[in-house]
Design a protein around this motif. Structure first.
Motif, short mmCIF file in Angstrom:
data_model
loop_
_atom_site.label_atom_id
_atom_site.label_comp_id
_atom_site.label_asym_id
_atom_site.label_seq_id
_atom_site.Cartn_x
_atom_site.Cartn_y
_atom_site.Cartn_z
N GLU A 79 0.84 -1.18 0.00
CA GLU A 79 0.00 0.00 0.00
C GLU A 79 0.88 1.24 0.00
N PRO A 80 0.34 2.37 -0.49
CA PRO A 80 1.13 3.61 -0.45
C PRO A 80 1.58 3.91 0.98
N THR A 81 2.87 4.17 1.14
CA THR A 81 3.39 4.33 2.49
C THR A 81 4.70 5.11 2.45
N ASP A 82 5.03 5.74 3.57
CA ASP A 82 6.34 6.39 3.69
C ASP A 82 7.32 5.51 4.45
N ARG A 83 6.91 4.26 4.76
CA ARG A 83 7.81 3.34 5.45
C ARG A 83 8.85 2.83 4.46
N SER A 84 10.05 2.64 4.95
CA SER A 84 11.13 2.14 4.10
C SER A 84 10.91 0.67 3.76
N PRO A 85 11.61 0.14 2.76
CA PRO A 85 11.48 -1.29 2.43
C PRO A 85 11.77 -2.20 3.61
N LEU A 86 12.84 -1.90 4.37
CA LEU A 86 13.16 -2.75 5.51
C LEU A 86 12.06 -2.66 6.58
N GLU A 87 11.50 -1.48 6.78
CA GLU A 87 10.42 -1.34 7.75
C GLU A 87 9.21 -2.16 7.32
N GLN A 88 8.93 -2.22 6.03
CA GLN A 88 7.81 -3.02 5.55
C GLN A 88 8.07 -4.51 5.77
N LEU A 89 9.32 -4.94 5.53
CA LEU A 89 9.67 -6.33 5.80
C LEU A 89 9.51 -6.64 7.29
N CYS A 90 9.93 -5.72 8.14
CA CYS A 90 9.81 -5.91 9.59
C CYS A 90 8.35 -5.99 10.00
N ASP A 91 7.51 -5.17 9.39
CA ASP A 91 6.07 -5.20 9.70
C ASP A 91 5.45 -6.54 9.28
N LEU A 92 5.88 -7.05 8.14
CA LEU A 92 5.38 -8.35 7.68
C LEU A 92 5.84 -9.46 8.61
N LEU A 93 7.08 -9.43 9.03
CA LEU A 93 7.60 -10.42 9.97
C LEU A 93 6.84 -10.35 11.29
N ARG A 94 6.63 -9.14 11.79
CA ARG A 94 5.91 -8.95 13.04
C ARG A 94 4.49 -9.52 12.95
N ALA A 95 3.77 -9.19 11.88
CA ALA A 95 2.40 -9.68 11.71
C ALA A 95 2.37 -11.20 11.63
N SER A 96 3.36 -11.79 10.96
CA SER A 96 3.41 -13.25 10.81
C SER A 96 3.70 -13.94 12.13
N ALA A 134 7.68 -12.63 -4.89
CA ALA A 134 8.16 -11.51 -5.71
C ALA A 134 8.11 -10.20 -4.93
N ARG A 135 7.05 -10.00 -4.15
CA ARG A 135 6.93 -8.77 -3.37
C ARG A 135 8.01 -8.68 -2.30
N VAL A 136 8.27 -9.80 -1.61
CA VAL A 136 9.29 -9.81 -0.58
C VAL A 136 10.67 -9.62 -1.21
N PHE A 137 10.89 -10.23 -2.37
CA PHE A 137 12.19 -10.08 -3.05
C PHE A 137 12.43 -8.63 -3.44
N ARG A 138 11.39 -7.96 -3.95
CA ARG A 138 11.53 -6.55 -4.34
C ARG A 138 11.84 -5.68 -3.12
N LEU A 139 11.21 -5.97 -1.99
CA LEU A 139 11.50 -5.22 -0.77
C LEU A 139 12.94 -5.44 -0.32
N ALA A 140 13.40 -6.68 -0.41
CA ALA A 140 14.78 -6.99 -0.03
C ALA A 140 15.77 -6.25 -0.93
N GLU A 141 15.50 -6.26 -2.23
CA GLU A 141 16.36 -5.53 -3.18
C GLU A 141 16.39 -4.04 -2.84
N ALA A 142 15.22 -3.47 -2.58
CA ALA A 142 15.13 -2.03 -2.30
C ALA A 142 15.83 -1.69 -0.98
N ALA A 143 15.71 -2.57 0.01
CA ALA A 143 16.36 -2.32 1.30
C ALA A 143 17.88 -2.29 1.15
N ILE A 144 18.41 -3.16 0.32
CA ILE A 144 19.85 -3.17 0.06
C ILE A 144 20.25 -1.91 -0.71
N ALA A 145 19.47 -1.57 -1.73
CA ALA A 145 19.77 -0.38 -2.54
C ALA A 145 19.73 0.89 -1.70
#
Length: 206
Positions: A79-96, A134-145
């Motif tokens: 969803e549209p957000t100002d959270r960084s890619p790593l923050e989104q990954l962390c939110d997904l991990l937390r929810a899971s 694919a969504r998680v991979f894109r977030l991982a790529e963006a977090a590294i970039a």
């Protein structure tokens, strides 16, 4: 487009069946999931159950597809957000993590050979899994970039770390009580995930 009362009732029944499926798998594992038991748990006849899900494979695929959508929605990933890619990954991990603790559902069960093969072959779950990966991979790529993750790591390293921390958070036993506070456990796991991926300088200062 508005739905009819019949369609809404059908969807409510499907949701109830899928929720009961999650409960039974958490209690007994996938191998012991019996359609007779599931119908009894929901309080419907077997013909009604098979009318909704003709096979056990259809049932599991639908459950996994709904679970993935629910977790991504809970973490507001995509969803549209100002959270960084790593923050989104962390939110997904937390929810899971919170979901697994609350429902006594272990993610590792999805990757047992017989379950993984089924999910890979069924078109519904396969498409949902591919999109999620694919969504998680894109977030991982963006977090590294973005420099949020150490530059010597690859997206696959981020995903493997994510998956390793995800596997079995509700573990308990005689000497290890069940998590009394799912949120606190999730926060700890997310902290370990974030700190482990940080660039070396940030890691040494944290």
């Amino acid at each position: 487009m508005s739905t009819t009362l019949r369609e809404r009732r059908r969807q409510l029944l499907r949701d109830e069946i899928l929720a009961a499926t999650q409960q039974l798998i958490a209690e007994r594992g996938f191998a012991a999931l019996a359609m007779d038991d599931l119908a009894a748990r929901v309080g419907i006849s077997k013909p009604t159950l098979y009318n909704q899900f003709p096979t056990r494979e259809d049932l599991l695929a639908a459950m996994i597809a709904r679970l993935i959508r629910d977790l991504f929605a809970a973490a507001a990933v995509g969803e549209p957000t100002d959270r960084s890619p790593l923050e989104q990954l962390c939110d997904l991990l937390r929810a899971s993590i919170i979901f697994q603790i609350q429902h006594h559902a272990a993610a590792f069960q999805l990757w047992l050979p017989e379950v993984a093969e089924l999910l890979e072959k069924h078109p519904n779950s396969r498409n949902e899994l591919l999109q999620a990966q694919a969504r998680v991979f894109r977030l991982a790529e963006a977090a590294i970039a973005n420099g949020e993750v150490a530059a010597d790591l690859q997206p696959v390293d981020v995903i493997r770390t994510f998956s390793a921390l995800l596997c079995f958070p509700f573990v308990g036993g005689r000497n290890l009580p069940l998590a009394a506070d799912p949120e606190a456990t999730a926060v700890l796991v997310v902290r370990i995930f974030r700190q482990g991926l940080q660039p070396p300088l940030e890691r040494s200062n944290s």
